[in-house]
Write a protein that holds these residues in place. Structure first.
Motif, short mmCIF file in Angstrom:
data_model
loop_
_atom_site.label_atom_id
_atom_site.label_comp_id
_atom_site.label_asym_id
_atom_site.label_seq_id
_atom_site.Cartn_x
_atom_site.Cartn_y
_atom_site.Cartn_z
N GLY A 34 0.69 -1.37 0.11
CA GLY A 34 -0.32 0.30 0.14
C GLY A 34 1.14 1.29 0.04
N LYS A 35 2.14 1.31 -0.69
CA LYS A 35 3.09 2.20 -0.68
C LYS A 35 3.11 2.90 -1.31
CE LYS A 35 6.09 -0.03 3.93
NZ LYS A 35 6.84 -0.50 4.25
N LEU A 36 2.80 2.77 -2.46
CA LEU A 36 2.93 2.74 -4.29
C LEU A 36 1.65 2.38 -4.57
CD1 LEU A 36 6.23 2.41 -5.75
CD2 LEU A 36 5.27 4.92 -5.60
N SER A 37 1.15 3.26 -5.70
CA SER A 37 -0.28 2.98 -7.01
C SER A 37 0.27 1.66 -7.39
CB SER A 37 -0.26 3.97 -7.36
OG SER A 37 -1.15 4.19 -8.52
N PRO A 38 -0.96 0.52 -8.10
CA PRO A 38 -0.54 -0.10 -9.08
C PRO A 38 0.21 0.78 -9.98
CG PRO A 38 -2.67 -0.66 -7.96
CD PRO A 38 -2.03 0.79 -7.48
N SER A 39 0.10 1.74 -10.68
CA SER A 39 0.43 1.76 -12.03
C SER A 39 1.68 2.12 -11.80
CB SER A 39 -0.23 3.89 -12.75
OG SER A 39 0.02 4.28 -11.13
N LYS A 40 2.54 2.25 -10.88
CA LYS A 40 3.68 2.38 -10.79
C LYS A 40 4.93 0.97 -10.94
CE LYS A 40 4.06 6.63 -9.74
NZ LYS A 40 4.23 7.64 -10.07
N LEU A 41 3.77 -0.04 -11.03
CA LEU A 41 5.16 -2.03 -11.74
C LEU A 41 5.19 -1.69 -12.57
CD1 LEU A 41 4.60 -4.66 -9.77
CD2 LEU A 41 2.63 -4.87 -11.84
N GLY A 42 6.61 -2.12 -12.67
CA GLY A 42 7.65 -2.17 -13.28
C GLY A 42 7.19 -2.99 -14.55
N VAL A 43 5.76 -2.79 -15.24
CA VAL A 43 4.85 -3.68 -16.62
C VAL A 43 4.55 -2.19 -17.26
CG1 VAL A 43 4.63 -5.91 -15.09
CG2 VAL A 43 2.80 -4.21 -15.62
N SER A 44 4.61 -2.52 -18.91
CA SER A 44 4.31 -2.08 -19.54
C SER A 44 3.67 -2.68 -21.14
CB SER A 44 4.61 -1.03 -19.72
OG SER A 44 6.54 -1.39 -20.61
N ALA A 45 3.14 -2.31 -21.88
CA ALA A 45 2.89 -2.86 -22.80
C ALA A 45 3.16 -1.95 -24.29
CB ALA A 45 1.66 -3.37 -23.60
N SER A 46 4.13 -1.77 -25.12
CA SER A 46 4.85 -1.85 -26.29
C SER A 46 4.08 -1.60 -27.63
CB SER A 46 6.89 -1.71 -26.17
OG SER A 46 6.84 -3.24 -26.04
N ASP A 47 3.39 -2.56 -27.25
CA ASP A 47 2.63 -2.72 -28.36
C ASP A 47 1.26 -3.98 -28.13
OD1 ASP A 47 3.32 -5.55 -29.24
OD2 ASP A 47 5.10 -4.19 -29.71
N SER A 48 0.69 -4.26 -28.57
CA SER A 48 -0.52 -5.26 -28.28
C SER A 48 0.11 -6.58 -28.45
CB SER A 48 -2.38 -4.89 -29.95
OG SER A 48 -0.98 -6.05 -30.70
N HIS A 49 1.19 -7.15 -28.71
CA HIS A 49 2.02 -8.39 -28.51
C HIS A 49 3.04 -8.37 -27.56
CE1 HIS A 49 -1.30 -9.33 -32.21
NE2 HIS A 49 -1.24 -10.19 -31.10
N THR A 50 3.44 -7.23 -26.73
CA THR A 50 4.71 -7.91 -26.40
C THR A 50 4.29 -6.96 -25.09
OG1 THR A 50 6.20 -6.98 -28.23
CG2 THR A 50 6.91 -6.22 -26.71
N PHE A 51 4.78 -7.58 -23.95
CA PHE A 51 4.86 -7.50 -22.27
C PHE A 51 5.73 -7.40 -21.78
CE2 PHE A 51 3.49 -8.81 -18.04
CZ PHE A 51 2.90 -8.02 -17.87
N VAL A 52 6.32 -5.77 -21.39
CA VAL A 52 7.77 -5.95 -20.85
C VAL A 52 7.54 -5.99 -19.71
CG1 VAL A 52 9.75 -4.20 -20.97
CG2 VAL A 52 7.99 -4.26 -22.84
#
Length: 436
Positions: A34-52
Motif C-alpha cells: 500500500g506504499k505505491l500506486s499499482p500504476s507504478k508497477l514495472g510493467v508495460s505493453a509496448s504494443d498489442s503483442h509485447t509485454f515488458v
C-alpha cells in the motif's frame, strides 16, 4: 490485459494471498504493502503483442515462475461488467485456455470443461468435453470408476492395498512436503515456552518413525523426506545432483528414540517443566485424522510427561485457524508452485504470510535474501545459499518434515496424453484423448 491483471493482483484491495510471488518485479512489494500506486508497477505493453517486465533484482527462476496461473491475464472488461459477481460461477468468467468451464454454480460438486473454440492452439485439443466431479466418499469414487463412470479416480489409503497390483493402478508424485508446524507464538505461555525450545522441537521430530507412518498409517506410495525441499524438484546446475540429496543432514529427519528422550529431558529441564500438554490440529479428512492419531500415540509413548490432545476439523476451518495462529502444533504442508527450491524455502521467511508458526531466524532470512538478490545471477552461490537454508530448517527443527506426497490413482488404460506436472498446476488435459 497483462498490465491490468498484474496491477490488480498487487493492489492491496484485491487481497491476493499469492501476491508475494511477484517479489523482485519492480515496485511489486511496495505496491502490495500500500506504499505505491499499482500504476507504478514495472510493467508495460509496448504494443498489442509485447509485454515488458522490469525487475528490481535478478529472478533466476523467472521463466518457470511465469508458467504459474497467477501470472495469466484476466479481462478488465469482464471484471468491470460483473463486478462482485466475477468468478463466483462459471458463467461470470471468460477463458484463455484450451477449455472453458461450464455448469459450476459456485458451490456444486460437479461441472464440465468444454473445448474452447477461441483457443489459439485449438487444433491440438482432442477432447470436446471433460466431466469433473468432487466426492468425499472414497467408496463412491471407487464404485463410479468400476462402473466406468470415471476415467480417473484417486484412491484412499485404505483402498490402495487392494489395487496395488491392478493394471489401472498408477502413482502420481507431487512436490508436497507434509510437516508439523510449531507455534512459536502459542497463546498458552507454557506451550509457547516449549515451542521456542529447540531441544523440545528436535525431540518431537526424532520421535516420529516416518517409515512406519508411511507404511502402516498412510499406506500409499509417499516417501520419507530428506529435508524441507522435496526430492525430484530441482537439480544442482553444476553436478546434476538432486537438491534434497545435497541438502540432507543425517540424523535430523530420522527416527531416534534414544536421542529424542535425551533432548526432551534436556529441553524440559531448560523450561523448568515436568509435563507438557499440547493440542495437535489437523483437518478431519481420513488420512490427516489417522496421521494425527498416530502422532498422539507415538509422542506420548516416546516423550515422558507429554500429553497430546487432538483437534480434527474441516479443512477450511483448520486453514483459517492456522492463518490466525490459533494452534499449538499443526499438521501442515506445502506444495511447490514452480520447479525451484525457493518455492518452498521462501514460505519460512519471517515475513511470509504462510509461515503460520511464526518461526523467525535472521540467518535464514539473510540466506533467502542473498539467493533472491545479490547471488541470483551466480548459479553455484545461489544454490549454496539455498542448501544452507534448507539445512538450517532441519537443524533448528523450525518444522518437522513428515513425508513427501505420492498420490495413487486408478486410470483408464485407454486415457492417453494427460500431462502431469510435479509442481504448479498438477494436471493438463490439452493433449488428452481416449483411445477407441
Amino acid at each position: 490485459d497483462f498490465v491490468y491483471s498484474w496491477q490488480r493482483t498487487l493492489n492491496p484491495n484485491t487481497k491476493s494471498q499469492y501476491a508475494y510471488l511477484f517479489t523482485g518485479i519492480k515496485n511489486a512489494d511496495k505496491i502490495n504493502a500500500g506504499k505505491l500506486s499499482p500504476s507504478k508497477l514495472g510493467v508495460s505493453a509496448s504494443d498489442s503483442h509485447t509485454f515488458v517486465v522490469h525487475l528490481d533484482e535478478p529472478i533466476a527462476y523467472f521463466k518457470v515462475l511465469m508458467t504459474y496461473p497467477l501470472f495469466s491475464p484476466v479481462s478488465k472488461k469482464v471484471i468491470d461488467k460483473y463486478g462482485s459477481k466475477y468468478a463466483t460461477t462459471s458463467e461470470y468468467m471468460v477463458y484463455t485456455g484450451p477449455f472453458k468451464m461450464t455448469g459450476w454454480k459456485g458451490t456444486n460438486d460437479h461441472w464440465s470443461f468444454v473445448k474452447n473454440d477461441q483457443y489459439w492452439d485449438k487444433k491440438k485439443v482432442k477432447l470436446s468435453k471433460i466431466n469433473y466431479s468432487v466426492n468425499e466418499n472414497p467408496s463412491t469414487i471407487l464404485s463410479l470408476y468400476q462402473s466406468k463412470k470415471l476415467d480417473m479416480a484417486q484412491l484412499s489409503s485404505e483402498q490402495i492395498k487392494n489395487f496395488k497390483n491392478s493394471p489401472d493402478y498408477q502413482t502420481v508424485p507431487y512436490s508436497i512436503t507434509r510437516f508439523l508446524a510449531f507455534n512459536f507464538k502459542a497463546s498458552n505461555s507454557k506451550v509457547r515456552k516449549a515451542m521456542n525450545n529447540k531441544h523440545i522441537r528436535q525431540a518431537i521430530s526424532l520421535s516420529i518413525d516416518r517409515k512406519q507412518l508411511i507404511n502402516k498409517v498412510i499406506g500409499d506410495a509417499s516417501t520419507t523426506p530428506r529435508g524441507f525441499v522435496p526430492t525430484d524438484l530441482a537439480k544442482d546446475p553444476k553436478t546434476g545432483k538432486d537438491f534434497a540429496d545435497e541438502a540432507y543432514l543425517k540424523g535430523t529427519v530420522s527416527y531416534d528414540s534414544t536421542e529424542a528422550k535425551k533432548l526432551w529431558k534436556q529441553g524440559m529441564k531448560e523450561i523448568g517443566e515436568k509435563n507438557l500438554s499440547v493440542t495437535l490440529m489437523s483437518t478431519n479428512d481420513n488420512d490427516d485424522k489417522n496421521i494425527s492419531e498416530y502422532f498422539q500415540v507415538q509422542l506420548q509413548k516416546e516423550l515422558p510427561g507429554m500429553k497430546v490432545n487432538l483437534v480434527n476439523i474441516p479443512d477450511k476451518v483448520a486453514y483459517s485457524r492456522a492463518a490466525k495462529g490459533d494452534f499449538d502444533i499443526y499438521v501442515s504442508g506445502w506444495g511447490a508452485d514452480f520447479t525451484d527450491p525457493i518455492s518452498h524455502l521462501q514460505v519460512l521467511q519471517s515475513n511470509s504470510g504462510y509461515n503460520y508458526g511464526k518461526w523467525s531466524n535472521s540467518e535464514y532470512d539473510q540466506l533467502i535474501k542473498k539467493a533472491q538478490n545479490q547471488d541470483a545471477n551466480n548459479k553455484s552461490k545461489r544454490w549454496n545459499d539455498m542448501i544452507k537454508a534448507d539445512q538450517l530448517v532441519v537443524k533448528d527443527a523450525a518444522i518437522a518434515p513428515l513425508y513427501q506426497t505420492n498420490y495413487s490413482f486408478l486410470i483408464n488404460p485407454k486415457l492417453k496424453g494427460v500431462i502431469h506436472n510435479t509442481a504448479g498446476t498438477q494436471w493438463n488435459y490439452k493433449t488428452a484423448y481416449l483411445e477407441k
